[in-house]
Design an enzyme around this catalytic site. Structure first.
Site, short mmCIF file in Angstrom:
data_model
loop_
_atom_site.label_atom_id
_atom_site.label_comp_id
_atom_site.label_asym_id
_atom_site.label_seq_id
_atom_site.Cartn_x
_atom_site.Cartn_y
_atom_site.Cartn_z
N LYS A 13 -0.89 -18.05 -3.38
CA LYS A 13 -1.93 -17.36 -2.81
C LYS A 13 -3.07 -16.81 -3.55
O LYS A 13 -4.21 -17.12 -3.66
CB LYS A 13 -1.54 -16.01 -2.10
CG LYS A 13 -0.40 -16.29 -1.09
CD LYS A 13 0.16 -14.99 -0.40
CE LYS A 13 0.74 -13.95 -1.18
NZ LYS A 13 2.06 -14.52 -1.63
N ARG A 86 1.15 -7.19 4.81
CA ARG A 86 2.57 -7.78 4.51
C ARG A 86 3.72 -7.17 5.37
O ARG A 86 4.74 -7.37 5.34
CB ARG A 86 2.85 -7.13 2.97
CG ARG A 86 2.89 -8.29 2.00
CD ARG A 86 3.29 -7.50 0.81
NE ARG A 86 3.88 -8.48 -0.43
CZ ARG A 86 3.05 -9.08 -1.30
NH1 ARG A 86 1.76 -8.64 -1.45
NH2 ARG A 86 3.71 -9.55 -2.38
N ARG A 125 5.47 -18.84 -14.08
CA ARG A 125 4.28 -18.49 -13.78
C ARG A 125 3.97 -17.57 -14.98
O ARG A 125 4.73 -16.66 -15.45
CB ARG A 125 4.22 -17.68 -12.54
CG ARG A 125 2.78 -16.62 -12.25
CD ARG A 125 2.73 -16.35 -11.06
NE ARG A 125 3.63 -15.32 -10.49
CZ ARG A 125 3.71 -15.04 -9.15
NH1 ARG A 125 2.71 -15.66 -8.25
NH2 ARG A 125 4.70 -14.32 -8.38
N ARG A 158 5.06 -11.49 -15.51
CA ARG A 158 4.93 -10.26 -14.71
C ARG A 158 6.40 -9.68 -14.77
O ARG A 158 7.37 -10.51 -14.47
CB ARG A 158 4.75 -10.58 -13.20
CG ARG A 158 3.13 -10.72 -12.86
CD ARG A 158 2.99 -11.26 -11.66
NE ARG A 158 3.57 -10.61 -10.46
CZ ARG A 158 3.34 -11.04 -9.29
NH1 ARG A 158 2.12 -11.43 -8.85
NH2 ARG A 158 4.04 -10.35 -8.25
N ARG A 169 12.44 -9.90 -3.67
CA ARG A 169 10.98 -10.31 -2.93
C ARG A 169 11.01 -11.26 -1.85
O ARG A 169 10.22 -11.05 -0.68
CB ARG A 169 9.90 -10.63 -4.22
CG ARG A 169 9.76 -9.53 -5.04
CD ARG A 169 8.91 -9.73 -6.07
NE ARG A 169 7.68 -10.45 -6.13
CZ ARG A 169 7.36 -11.37 -6.81
NH1 ARG A 169 7.93 -11.54 -8.16
NH2 ARG A 169 6.11 -11.91 -6.61
P1 AMP Z 1 1.83 -9.62 -5.21
O1 AMP Z 1 1.33 -9.66 -6.56
O2 AMP Z 1 1.18 -9.82 -4.00
O3 AMP Z 1 3.20 -10.60 -5.23
O4 AMP Z 1 2.49 -8.19 -5.13
C1 AMP Z 1 3.36 -7.68 -6.28
C2 AMP Z 1 4.14 -6.35 -5.62
O5 AMP Z 1 3.08 -5.47 -5.18
C3 AMP Z 1 4.80 -6.66 -4.39
O6 AMP Z 1 6.34 -7.18 -4.56
C4 AMP Z 1 4.85 -5.06 -3.70
O7 AMP Z 1 5.91 -4.48 -4.48
C5 AMP Z 1 3.49 -4.80 -4.05
N1 AMP Z 1 2.68 -4.89 -3.09
C6 AMP Z 1 1.39 -5.90 -3.09
N2 AMP Z 1 0.86 -6.08 -1.89
C7 AMP Z 1 1.54 -5.24 -0.86
C8 AMP Z 1 1.32 -4.83 0.29
N3 AMP Z 1 0.23 -5.32 0.99
N4 AMP Z 1 2.27 -3.95 0.87
C9 AMP Z 1 3.20 -3.40 0.17
N5 AMP Z 1 3.59 -3.71 -1.16
C10 AMP Z 1 2.58 -4.49 -1.90
#
Ligand code: AMP
Length: 216
Positions: A13, A86, A125, A158, A169
């Site tokens: 993404k 999400r 990554r 990360r 996740r």
């Molecule tokens: P990402 O970078 O999109 O993989 O997001 C990393 C982490 O941020 C996720 O595992 C969640 O803990 C939190 N997070 C990001 N976007 C959301 C969302 N829309 N709703 C809830 N938690 C989020």
């Protein structure tokens, strides 16, 4: 144009969002990037979010929706949402928020990638804490190892990209986010499913072509 990029962690993404920013002139809004920045700066939002992120769980909906309200207020171009919505609660709230901001959702792009490929991608990554560029040590390394091509900052892995948190996740994605595909399929918004296991540029080509065919 306003788009949602939907897909499991590691589906691409962030990478595709960045390419679409260049190709379509939209702003990419990654809730994950906004949250990581808040954690780095130690803001109240970051303090609220960090324990959920470290565990691989979702940050509460009201925290995320507050962030999105701010983004909609301060943005006047089209948006690509990366990692939002999400949950069903977030998806149901987004419609009215967009309407209030005089926007509508044009398409949901689903990046489909097999599970074993996701795990491989996440383990390789590396990202730039400064400009959020994303690399992969196996598939898409930076020119100089460990250094961001764009801004020269030192790349990091990360903290939530470790094996245990990645498993969590993926579970959270299946349980809480994947159902959004069916939610949008029942809505008038077109859902475009793209083969996300191809080369980065081929995926971007497919997305742009699918958007053109849907006359978005
Ligand atoms: P990402 O970078 O999109 O993989 O997001 C990393 C982490 O941020 C996720 O595992 C969640 O803990 C939190 N997070 C990001 N976007 C959301 C969302 N829309 N709703 C809830 N938690 C989020």
């Amino acid at each position: 144009m306003n788009l949602i990029l939907l897909g499991a962690p590691g589906a691409g993404k962030g990478t595709q969002g960045a390419l679409l920013v260049e190709r379509l002139g939209l702003r990419k809004v990654s809730t994950g990037d906004l949250l990581r920045e808040a954690v780095r700066k130690g803001t109240e939002l970051g303090q609220k979010a960090q324990s959920y992120m470290d565990a691989g769980d979702l940050v509460p909906d009201e925290v995320i929706l507050g962030l999105i309200r701010e983004v909609l207020e301060e943005t006047d171009t089209g948006i690509i949402f990366d990692g939002f919505p999400r949950t069903l609660v977030q998806a149901e709230a987004l419609g009215p928020l967009m309407k209030d901001a005089g926007r509508s959702l044009d398409a949901v792009v689903v990046l489909a990638v097999p599970d074993e490929e996701l795990v491989k991608r996440i383990s390789g990554r590396r990202s730039c804490p400064s400009c959020n560029a994303v690399y992969n040590v196996y598939f898409d390394p930076p020119e100089e190892e460990g250094v961001c091509d764009n801004c020269g900052a030192e790349l990091v892995q990360r903290p939530d990209d470790n094996a245990e948190t990645v498993r969590r996740r993926l579970e959270v994605y299946r349980a809480q986010t994947e159902p959004l595909i069916a939610f949008y399929e029942k809505s008038p918004v077109p859902v475009l499913t793209i083969d996300g296991s191809q080369e980065v540029d081929a995926i971007a080509d497919d997305i742009v072509q699918a958007l053109e065919q849907t006359a978005v």
